[in-house]
Write a protein that holds these residues in place. Structure first.
Motif, PDB file in Angstrom:
ATOM      1  N   ALA A   3       0.748  -1.290   0.082  1.00  0.00           N
ATOM      2  CA  ALA A   3       0.022  -0.115  -0.097  1.00  0.00           C
ATOM      3  C   ALA A   3       0.757   1.292   0.090  1.00  0.00           C
ATOM      4  O   ALA A   3       0.397   2.250  -0.475  1.00  0.00           O
ATOM      5  N   LYS A   4       1.967   1.018   0.379  1.00  0.00           N
ATOM      6  CA  LYS A   4       2.990   2.584   0.533  1.00  0.00           C
ATOM      7  C   LYS A   4       3.272   2.919  -0.727  1.00  0.00           C
ATOM      8  O   LYS A   4       3.444   2.161  -1.689  1.00  0.00           O
ATOM      9  N   TRP A   5       3.398   4.401  -0.615  1.00  0.00           N
ATOM     10  CA  TRP A   5       3.784   4.789  -2.118  1.00  0.00           C
ATOM     11  C   TRP A   5       3.137   4.632  -3.245  1.00  0.00           C
ATOM     12  O   TRP A   5       3.798   4.082  -4.187  1.00  0.00           O
ATOM     13  N   LYS A   6       1.872   4.558  -3.366  1.00  0.00           N
ATOM     14  CA  LYS A   6       1.074   4.231  -4.314  1.00  0.00           C
ATOM     15  C   LYS A   6       1.011   5.249  -5.549  1.00  0.00           C
ATOM     16  O   LYS A   6       1.035   6.184  -5.317  1.00  0.00           O
ATOM     17  N   MET A   7       0.950   4.334  -6.652  1.00  0.00           N
ATOM     18  CA  MET A   7       1.046   5.137  -7.947  1.00  0.00           C
ATOM     19  C   MET A   7       0.295   4.609  -8.881  1.00  0.00           C
ATOM     20  O   MET A   7       0.171   3.310  -9.039  1.00  0.00           O
ATOM     21  N   LEU A  16       5.253  -5.212 -11.833  1.00  0.00           N
ATOM     22  CA  LEU A  16       6.657  -4.995 -11.772  1.00  0.00           C
ATOM     23  C   LEU A  16       6.836  -4.388 -10.080  1.00  0.00           C
ATOM     24  O   LEU A  16       7.830  -4.731  -9.550  1.00  0.00           O
ATOM     25  N   ALA A  17       5.824  -3.654  -9.585  1.00  0.00           N
ATOM     26  CA  ALA A  17       6.017  -3.359  -8.381  1.00  0.00           C
ATOM     27  C   ALA A  17       5.968  -4.374  -7.336  1.00  0.00           C
ATOM     28  O   ALA A  17       6.691  -4.387  -6.291  1.00  0.00           O
ATOM     29  N   ALA A 208      11.128   2.361  -1.547  1.00  0.00           N
ATOM     30  CA  ALA A 208       9.952   2.217  -1.718  1.00  0.00           C
ATOM     31  C   ALA A 208       9.808   3.536  -2.261  1.00  0.00           C
ATOM     32  O   ALA A 208       8.821   3.645  -3.574  1.00  0.00           O
ATOM     33  N   ARG A 209      10.039   4.901  -1.728  1.00  0.00           N
ATOM     34  CA  ARG A 209       9.490   6.106  -2.445  1.00  0.00           C
ATOM     35  C   ARG A 209      10.271   6.331  -3.794  1.00  0.00           C
ATOM     36  O   ARG A 209       9.873   6.863  -4.763  1.00  0.00           O
ATOM     37  N   ASP A 210      11.379   5.737  -3.933  1.00  0.00           N
ATOM     38  CA  ASP A 210      12.047   5.989  -5.426  1.00  0.00           C
ATOM     39  C   ASP A 210      11.684   4.722  -6.345  1.00  0.00           C
ATOM     40  O   ASP A 210      11.699   4.954  -7.656  1.00  0.00           O
ATOM     41  N   ALA A 211      10.874   3.799  -5.951  1.00  0.00           N
ATOM     42  CA  ALA A 211      10.438   2.726  -6.808  1.00  0.00           C
ATOM     43  C   ALA A 211       9.545   3.192  -8.017  1.00  0.00           C
ATOM     44  O   ALA A 211       9.963   2.805  -9.230  1.00  0.00           O
ATOM     45  N   PRO A 212       8.533   4.011  -7.895  1.00  0.00           N
ATOM     46  CA  PRO A 212       7.587   4.617  -8.967  1.00  0.00           C
ATOM     47  C   PRO A 212       8.412   5.086 -10.087  1.00  0.00           C
ATOM     48  O   PRO A 212       8.240   4.890 -11.219  1.00  0.00           O
ATOM     49  N   VAL A 213       9.504   5.987  -9.815  1.00  0.00           N
ATOM     50  CA  VAL A 213      10.251   6.699 -10.773  1.00  0.00           C
ATOM     51  C   VAL A 213      11.073   5.489 -11.391  1.00  0.00           C
ATOM     52  O   VAL A 213      11.207   5.493 -12.765  1.00  0.00           O
ATOM     53  N   LYS A 214      11.605   4.543 -10.818  1.00  0.00           N
ATOM     54  CA  LYS A 214      12.372   3.678 -11.451  1.00  0.00           C
ATOM     55  C   LYS A 214      11.494   2.853 -12.348  1.00  0.00           C
ATOM     56  O   LYS A 214      12.207   2.673 -13.552  1.00  0.00           O
ATOM     57  N   PHE A 243      15.938  -5.155 -12.419  1.00  0.00           N
ATOM     58  CA  PHE A 243      15.484  -5.431 -11.427  1.00  0.00           C
ATOM     59  C   PHE A 243      15.916  -6.974 -11.155  1.00  0.00           C
ATOM     60  O   PHE A 243      16.892  -7.135 -10.890  1.00  0.00           O
ATOM     61  N   THR A 244      15.119  -8.005 -11.756  1.00  0.00           N
ATOM     62  CA  THR A 244      15.598  -9.262 -11.345  1.00  0.00           C
ATOM     63  C   THR A 244      14.965 -10.362 -12.684  1.00  0.00           C
ATOM     64  O   THR A 244      14.116  -9.758 -13.148  1.00  0.00           O
ATOM     65  N   PRO A 245      15.685 -11.335 -12.855  1.00  0.00           N
ATOM     66  CA  PRO A 245      15.295 -12.138 -13.845  1.00  0.00           C
ATOM     67  C   PRO A 245      13.720 -12.591 -13.650  1.00  0.00           C
ATOM     68  O   PRO A 245      13.010 -12.996 -14.541  1.00  0.00           O
ATOM     69  N   GLU A 246      13.503 -12.856 -12.224  1.00  0.00           N
ATOM     70  CA  GLU A 246      12.219 -13.427 -12.103  1.00  0.00           C
ATOM     71  C   GLU A 246      11.089 -12.341 -12.331  1.00  0.00           C
ATOM     72  O   GLU A 246      10.053 -12.444 -12.837  1.00  0.00           O
ATOM     73  N   ALA A 247      11.436 -10.838 -12.171  1.00  0.00           N
ATOM     74  CA  ALA A 247      10.397  -9.894 -12.328  1.00  0.00           C
ATOM     75  C   ALA A 247      10.502  -9.845 -13.932  1.00  0.00           C
ATOM     76  O   ALA A 247       9.412  -9.529 -14.524  1.00  0.00           O
ATOM     77  N   ALA A 248      11.378 -10.015 -14.705  1.00  0.00           N
ATOM     78  CA  ALA A 248      11.405  -9.887 -16.197  1.00  0.00           C
ATOM     79  C   ALA A 248      10.523 -10.938 -16.703  1.00  0.00           C
ATOM     80  O   ALA A 248       9.923 -10.866 -17.639  1.00  0.00           O
ATOM     81  N   ALA A 249      10.627 -12.246 -16.100  1.00  0.00           N
ATOM     82  CA  ALA A 249       9.994 -13.300 -16.668  1.00  0.00           C
ATOM     83  C   ALA A 249       8.466 -13.194 -16.315  1.00  0.00           C
ATOM     84  O   ALA A 249       7.622 -13.358 -17.402  1.00  0.00           O
ATOM     85  N   ARG A 250       8.015 -12.293 -15.176  1.00  0.00           N
ATOM     86  CA  ARG A 250       6.758 -12.371 -15.142  1.00  0.00           C
ATOM     87  C   ARG A 250       6.084 -11.256 -15.877  1.00  0.00           C
ATOM     88  O   ARG A 250       4.983 -11.347 -16.526  1.00  0.00           O
ATOM     89  N   LEU A 251       6.968 -10.139 -16.150  1.00  0.00           N
ATOM     90  CA  LEU A 251       6.538  -9.091 -17.122  1.00  0.00           C
ATOM     91  C   LEU A 251       6.332  -9.570 -18.478  1.00  0.00           C
ATOM     92  O   LEU A 251       5.607  -9.089 -19.369  1.00  0.00           O
TER      93      LEU A 251
END
Length: 305
Positions: A3-7, A16-17, A208-214, A243-251
């Motif tokens: 829930a934190k830093w929702k975008m 990806l989040a 977490a704050r910087d994640a949406p920008v990334k 990020f990670t191979p796992e995230a890339a596979a899911r995307l």
């Protein structure tokens, strides 16, 4: 998704989040040769995602009451509108039974009941709040009402475990709102105070704050790569290195799912155009929809009509 830093964002950004907690910067791995199975299909909008919440148990079969438990609850509760609350609650309880032994599962279900009652009471409490002069004051009043209400449903220890992390993010956000809305400050003073808040952030809060920008930067890079003729292997490696191979596979799986959906929409629109009398025959149009999409999928058709 936490829930934190929702975008707000598209399906790929939202998925990806879910993986931002994984270690970034791992060396890219070869893309999977086969699409991964659909791991969650409780509601259509969540296909291709994994439930949040790494629920754990301590020594003595004692449930660990922390933010992860709340993340699990919130993941399924995001399906409200597609499923009734009773069905969602049943699904969460099934997931708890799957993950936990009977004793901690019972405790988690008790907390789920308290969590749902708290959420319902919170909606009424928010409506009763008096108007505030500015956004920061309104947000602060909401936080105070929210925290006062928790004592009716949770012990102090349970509240700290479930909400402590999100409270820290909320307090930081309200402090920033107050600084930005303070007309007595000049720009230099405002930046000095914001920088002081930055120094108080923990590494987890900062990430977490910087994640949406990334995430947004990666999304733009993927679009640019595809515009230049980059293939799926190149897209996968870009995502995996960010990020990670796992995230890339899911995307990658989400990309395939979106492509299949668009192909089905194109086929539907072609069949719709070929109906006798066009789309004026409501019965024939509904028959085509029923043959092409599930009832849940039909709710998404409005954007394409």
């Amino acid at each position: 998704m936490h829930a934190k830093w929702k975008m707000a964002g598209g399906a790929a950004v939202a998925a990806l989040a879910l993986y931002l907690a994984l270690r970034p910067g791992e060396p890219p791995a070869p893309p999977p040769e086969k699409a991964e199975p659909d791991l969650f299909a409780f509601v259509r909008s969540m296909e291709g995602t994994l439930p949040d919440g790494n629920v754990t148990v301590a020594a003595g079969d004692k449930l660990v009451v922390d933010a992860e438990l709340g993340h699990l609850f919130d993941y399924y509760l995001a399906g409200l509108g597609e499923k009734p609350l009773a069905a969602i609650r049943s699904q969460i309880e099934t997931e708890l039974d799957r993950r936990l032994a009977p004793v901690p599962a019972r405790e988690a279900k008790r907390l789920l009941g308290a969590y749902l009652a708290y959420r319902q009471a919170l909606a009424g409490a928010e409506q009763a709040l008096p108007p505030q002069a500015d956004a920061a004051a309104a947000a602060r009043a909401r936080l105070q009402a929210m925290r006062a209400l928790r004592g009716n449903y949770f012990t102090a220890e349970e509240s700290a475990g479930l909400f402590g992390a999100s409270d820290a993010y909320d307090d930081d956000a309200v402090a920033r709102m107050a600084i930005l809305g303070d007309t007595a400050l000049d720009e230099a003073q405002r930046q000095t105070r914001l920088a002081a808040l930055d120094q108080q952030l923990s590494p987890a809060q900062r990430a977490a704050r910087d994640a949406p920008v990334k995430v947004a930067q990666l999304d733009a890079s993927v679009r640019a790569l595809r515009a230049q003729g980059g293939g799926e292997n190149e897209v996968y490696r870009l995502r995996a290195s960010t990020f990670t191979p796992e995230a890339a596979a899911r995307l990658a799986e989400l990309d395939r799912e979106e492509s299949r959906w668009q192909q089905r929409i194109i086929a539907y629109q072609a069949q719709k155009a070929g109906l006798p009398g066009g789309a004026q025959d409501a019965a024939a149009l509904q028959q085509l929809r029923d043959a092409s999409f599930t009832p849940e999928e039909q709710r998404r058709l409005g954007a394409y009509e």
